[in-house]
Design an enzyme around this catalytic site. Structure first.
Site, PDB file in Angstrom:
ATOM      1  N   LEU A  85       0.818  -1.284  -0.122  1.00  0.00           N
ATOM      2  CA  LEU A  85      -0.001  -0.157   0.133  1.00  0.00           C
ATOM      3  C   LEU A  85       0.723   1.210  -0.098  1.00  0.00           C
ATOM      4  O   LEU A  85       0.276   2.287   0.231  1.00  0.00           O
ATOM      5  CB  LEU A  85      -0.866  -0.098   1.155  1.00  0.00           C
ATOM      6  CG  LEU A  85      -1.941  -1.409   1.227  1.00  0.00           C
ATOM      7  CD1 LEU A  85      -2.872  -1.179   2.370  1.00  0.00           C
ATOM      8  CD2 LEU A  85      -2.726  -1.401   0.108  1.00  0.00           C
ATOM      9  N   CYS A  86       2.230   1.183  -0.039  1.00  0.00           N
ATOM     10  CA  CYS A  86       2.988   2.296  -0.100  1.00  0.00           C
ATOM     11  C   CYS A  86       2.878   2.913  -1.630  1.00  0.00           C
ATOM     12  O   CYS A  86       3.077   2.037  -2.548  1.00  0.00           O
ATOM     13  CB  CYS A  86       4.507   2.364   0.094  1.00  0.00           C
ATOM     14  SG  CYS A  86       4.993   2.046   1.967  1.00  0.00           S
TER      15      CYS A  86
ATOM     16  N   MET B 205       8.382   6.071   5.372  1.00  0.00           N
ATOM     17  CA  MET B 205       8.808   4.541   4.828  1.00  0.00           C
ATOM     18  C   MET B 205       9.900   4.457   4.078  1.00  0.00           C
ATOM     19  O   MET B 205      10.742   3.364   4.592  1.00  0.00           O
ATOM     20  CB  MET B 205       7.423   3.939   4.301  1.00  0.00           C
ATOM     21  CG  MET B 205       6.161   3.789   5.150  1.00  0.00           C
ATOM     22  SD  MET B 205       6.428   3.082   6.868  1.00  0.00           S
ATOM     23  CE  MET B 205       7.246   1.589   6.515  1.00  0.00           C
ATOM     24  N   GLU B 206      10.224   5.253   3.144  1.00  0.00           N
ATOM     25  CA  GLU B 206      11.652   5.330   2.434  1.00  0.00           C
ATOM     26  C   GLU B 206      12.436   5.239   3.258  1.00  0.00           C
ATOM     27  O   GLU B 206      13.757   4.761   3.075  1.00  0.00           O
ATOM     28  CB  GLU B 206      11.341   6.129   1.239  1.00  0.00           C
ATOM     29  CG  GLU B 206      10.376   5.823   0.195  1.00  0.00           C
ATOM     30  CD  GLU B 206       8.875   5.962   0.483  1.00  0.00           C
ATOM     31  OE1 GLU B 206       8.040   5.517  -0.150  1.00  0.00           O
ATOM     32  OE2 GLU B 206       8.581   6.658   1.589  1.00  0.00           O
TER      33      GLU B 206
ATOM     34  N   ASP C 281      24.564  -9.036   6.791  1.00  0.00           N
ATOM     35  CA  ASP C 281      24.776 -10.268   5.822  1.00  0.00           C
ATOM     36  C   ASP C 281      26.265 -10.159   5.378  1.00  0.00           C
ATOM     37  O   ASP C 281      26.859 -11.196   5.205  1.00  0.00           O
ATOM     38  CB  ASP C 281      24.055  -9.742   4.515  1.00  0.00           C
ATOM     39  CG  ASP C 281      24.182 -10.599   3.398  1.00  0.00           C
ATOM     40  OD1 ASP C 281      24.058 -11.885   3.766  1.00  0.00           O
ATOM     41  OD2 ASP C 281      24.482 -10.335   2.190  1.00  0.00           O
TER      42      ASP C 281
END
Length: 157
Positions: A75-76, A113-114, A128
């Site tokens: 939904l972004c 959100m970004e 990682d």
């Protein structure tokens, strides 16, 4: 309490319509921390990690992640970001790396959100790249530091 904007009248998830919102400058900053052993941090800081430049790789990963947020978070809205910055700072006293991200655009919806995605993916990339050396690193403190612009106004911690 504010209403949930991603829920329609029937209680179903939906994408918010931002077409009537004004185009304004939107900015957001977020952070994350990766805690590790001093020996792992030394490898990164001294450029001796066998996988290469950990900070350069994490920075690029964070920038790429910000640009792909709409593909990752349901939904972004897909956004045309005008600036994404990811800074990685070793904190020798805390045996950690501090990650700060910054996103900016001129648009109809915010970039929180970004910024959060950029900081998160940069932290995951450090994990990682270093997991062969240390598996018990801790990613923590992922949070929004500030946002500017938009109808809801400014926010800062």
């Amino acid at each position: 309490m504010a209403t949930l904007t991603h829920i329609n009248h029937a209680g179903e998830a939906n994408m918010v319509d931002v077409s009537d919102k004004a185009v304004t400058t939107r900015e957001a900053r977020a952070e994350a921390w990766v805690s590790m052993a001093s020996t792992t941090l030394d490898l990164i800081v001294n450029g001796q990690h066998h996988k290469g430049d950990v900070f350069a790789t994490a920075r690029i990963a964070g920038i790429m992640a910000a640009k792909k947020t709409a593909d990752l978070i349901p939904l972004c809205h897909p956004l045309a970001l005008s600036k994404v910055e990811v800074q990685l700072t070793p904190d020798i006293a805390r045996n950690s790396v501090h990650i700060q991200s910054y996103c900016k655009l001129a648009g109809q919806t915010g970039v929180e959100m970004e910024a959060l995605t950029a900081a998160s993916v940069a932290a995951l990339t450090i994990y990682d790249m270093c997991k062969a050396v240390q598996k018990d690193m801790v990613i923590e403190g992922i949070r929004l530091l500030e946002k500017r612009g938009g109808k809801s106004g400014d926010f800062s911690v």
